[in-house]
Design an enzyme around this catalytic site. Structure first.
Site, PDB file in Angstrom:
ATOM      1  N   HIS A   1      55.742  18.863  41.654  1.00  0.00           N
ATOM      2  CA  HIS A   1      55.619  18.057  42.872  1.00  0.00           C
ATOM      3  C   HIS A   1      54.577  18.620  43.837  1.00  0.00           C
ATOM      4  O   HIS A   1      54.126  17.917  44.742  1.00  0.00           O
ATOM      5  CB  HIS A   1      56.977  17.904  43.570  1.00  0.00           C
ATOM      6  CG  HIS A   1      57.464  19.117  44.289  1.00  0.00           C
ATOM      7  ND1 HIS A   1      58.399  19.984  43.767  1.00  0.00           N
ATOM      8  CD2 HIS A   1      57.159  19.612  45.517  1.00  0.00           C
ATOM      9  CE1 HIS A   1      58.648  20.940  44.643  1.00  0.00           C
ATOM     10  NE2 HIS A   1      57.905  20.745  45.710  1.00  0.00           N
TER      11      HIS A   1
ATOM     12  N   ASP B   1      60.117  20.015  36.720  1.00  0.00           N
ATOM     13  CA  ASP B   1      59.297  20.212  37.920  1.00  0.00           C
ATOM     14  C   ASP B   1      58.431  21.459  37.800  1.00  0.00           C
ATOM     15  O   ASP B   1      58.250  22.200  38.770  1.00  0.00           O
ATOM     16  CB  ASP B   1      60.169  20.287  39.175  1.00  0.00           C
ATOM     17  CG  ASP B   1      59.370  20.025  40.450  1.00  0.00           C
ATOM     18  OD1 ASP B   1      58.223  19.545  40.345  1.00  0.00           O
ATOM     19  OD2 ASP B   1      59.866  20.318  41.543  1.00  0.00           O
TER      20      ASP B   1
ATOM     21  N   SER C   1      57.527  26.091  47.851  1.00  0.00           N
ATOM     22  CA  SER C   1      57.655  25.459  46.542  1.00  0.00           C
ATOM     23  C   SER C   1      56.597  25.988  45.586  1.00  0.00           C
ATOM     24  O   SER C   1      55.405  25.994  45.895  1.00  0.00           O
ATOM     25  CB  SER C   1      57.511  23.939  46.665  1.00  0.00           C
ATOM     26  OG  SER C   1      58.617  23.389  47.321  1.00  0.00           O
TER      27      SER C   1
END
Length: 469
Positions: free
Chosen positions: A120, A150, A226
């Site tokens: 993402h 992911d 992230s």
């Protein structure tokens, strides 16, 4: 003279008797405390608590931080989007475009410049740049991605060997173990926060679309973290920071990371095969508890209850049946489905896992070879799988996928039209279908406003077309 001496003696004796009587009957006993170097006090001031621990017992994060900060990078994702066209744009024949910028973190995993991050973070990018902790910036290319876990793999070209982080075995990570989260929140250079592993095998997906198995930690993770590193006190990679649990978008106490064993398997598949070789067990079911066990009429309250076995899967070939209870996988106890999927997520198709199964009243160890996923849940239809030659021959079809389970919401509609389990879907939106990958691509490439057109062969061997808007 004699009288004087006698008087002195009597006085002395009287004094002795008086003193003795006082000591014996009147004076209170006071305890005498003797302090030695071996005595341990019953409490200590808080400032002296560290004296209870030797230097070897103290947790030192400095080495882990030093080994990690230079291997964690800042990832900038630039996406070109088309804005609303004005009258002037229309008159001049131009298309208004603007650049949108997203940021995240990444981890260098070898000296050649391979970087692991979240999918993402780099999704829909038109340009990717990576900035190291020494402020050097490089353009990056995407080697491969896996939206399911992911995870994405990037590559940068550098004239020098780059610092990198080595992988730890995330299966051996323990709840309560110290970890560090390293990333680039708020567009800062590498930032280190500390916490412990709060839980393992966490599943955040409430829809059932993805079977996740995150490591949960209370190390502070914020937007921009992230794709960053979760490392142990040796500076080894335990996980890739991926998500936070928050109603505000900022850290409030829980964060989640993809276990390093899963991330490592994904990038190894991308580097070796160009795609991810996911392996599946081939079952569906649920975790046992008191209520579920009571509904099933069984006494066991721990393990995974098998409700369905997929045809031709590894579980099917190994002889697993509905009603069997999985207790362990490779000697690791399983109490929820995420325990099972987390372990399998680190494997690939063709790998063998040993299941401890409660079957027919006794525990058995059953080896199961994982297979590739040949099923897909298709909107409006239900579950479809790759058709075998005999499936196609039975309905005189040249190509297609087989319907194995109809969608409960539309089951009555399909069966009223002669469509049931075993029918063959041959085309979607005029695209010939040979396997579930074709199904996925046809649905992915369909326009949002385009109707869904399904061509199939029903249970009578007749070809039919259905349009859904």
């Amino acid at each position: 003279m004699k009288k004087v001496l006698t008087l002195v003696l009597v006085s002395a004796l009287g004094g002795i008797f008086t003193l003795s009587a006082y000591k014996l009957f009147l004076e209170k006993d006071d305890a005498v405390v003797v302090s030695t170097t071996d005595s341990t006090p019953s409490f200590l001031p808080t400032t002296n608590l560290n004296a209870l621990y030797s230097a070897e017992d103290k947790v030192d994060f400095t080495v882990a931080a030093e080994n990690t900060v230079n291997a964690v990078v800042h990832v900038k994702n630039i996406t070109i989007s088309t804005g609303q066209m004005s009258f002037q744009d229309l008159f001049l024949g131009r298309s208004p475009q603007r650049a949108q910028e997203g940021t995240g973190s990444g981890v260098i995993i070898n000296a050649d410049g391979y970087i692991i991050t979240n999918n993402h973070v780099i999704n829909n990018s038109d340009k990717l740049t990576v900035t190291l902790n020494n402020n050097k910036t490089y353009e990056a290319e995407i080697v491969g991605t896996d939206p399911k876990t992911d995870i994405a793999l990037l590559k940068i070209e550098s004239d020098e060997d780059l610092p990198y982080v080595t992988f730890a075995d995330s299966d051996t990570a323990k709840i309560g173990e110290w970890v560090l989260a390293v990333g680039n929140p708020f567009n800062l250079t590498s930032t280190v926060t500390a916490g412990i592993i709060s839980a393992k095998a966490r599943n955040l997906d409430q829809t059932g679309t993805f079977l996740q198995s995150f490591i949960q930690t209370d190390a502070a993770v914020n937007p921009g973290n992230s794709g960053g590193a979760l490392v142990n006190t040796n500076g080894e990679l335990v996980g890739i920071n991926t998500a936070i649990s928050s109603q505000t978008g900022s850290y409030v106490g829980y964060s989640f990371a993809v276990p390093s064993n899963i991330a490592r398997r994904v990038i190894e598949d991308i580097m070796e095969y160009g795609n991810v070789q996911n392996g599946i067990l081939g079952i569906s079911g649920g975790a046992l508890n008191s209520k579920f066990s009571e509904e099933l009429g069984i006494n066991d309250t721990e393990g995974i209850y098998i409700a369905n076995v997929i045809e031709d899967s590894g579980a099917d070939k190994a002889g697993l049946k509905e009603g069997d209870i999985i207790k362990e996988i490779d000697n690791i106890k399983v109490s929820k489905f995420a325990d099972l999927t987390g372990h399998i997520g680190a494997k690939r198709a063709g790998d063998v896992v040993n299941l401890t199964v409660y079957k027919n009243g006794s525990l058995k160890t059953i080896p199961v070879t994982l297979t590739r996923n040949e099923t897909f849940t298709m909107p409006l239809v239900g579950m479809v799988k790759n058709a075998k030659k005999e499936d196609l021959k039975r309905l005189n079809a040249k190509n297609g996928v087989k319907i194995t389970d109809l969608d409960g919401q539309y089951e009555t509609y399909w069966k009223k039209n002669g469509v049931k389990e075993g029918c063959i879907i041959t085309a979607i939106n005029d695209i010939e279908i040979n396997n579930i990958d074709d199904v996925k691509n046809a649905l992915k490439n369909k326009s949002q406003y385009e109707p869904l057109r399904i061509e199939l062969i029903n249970s009578s061997g007749e070809k039919e077309r259905y349009n859904f808007r």
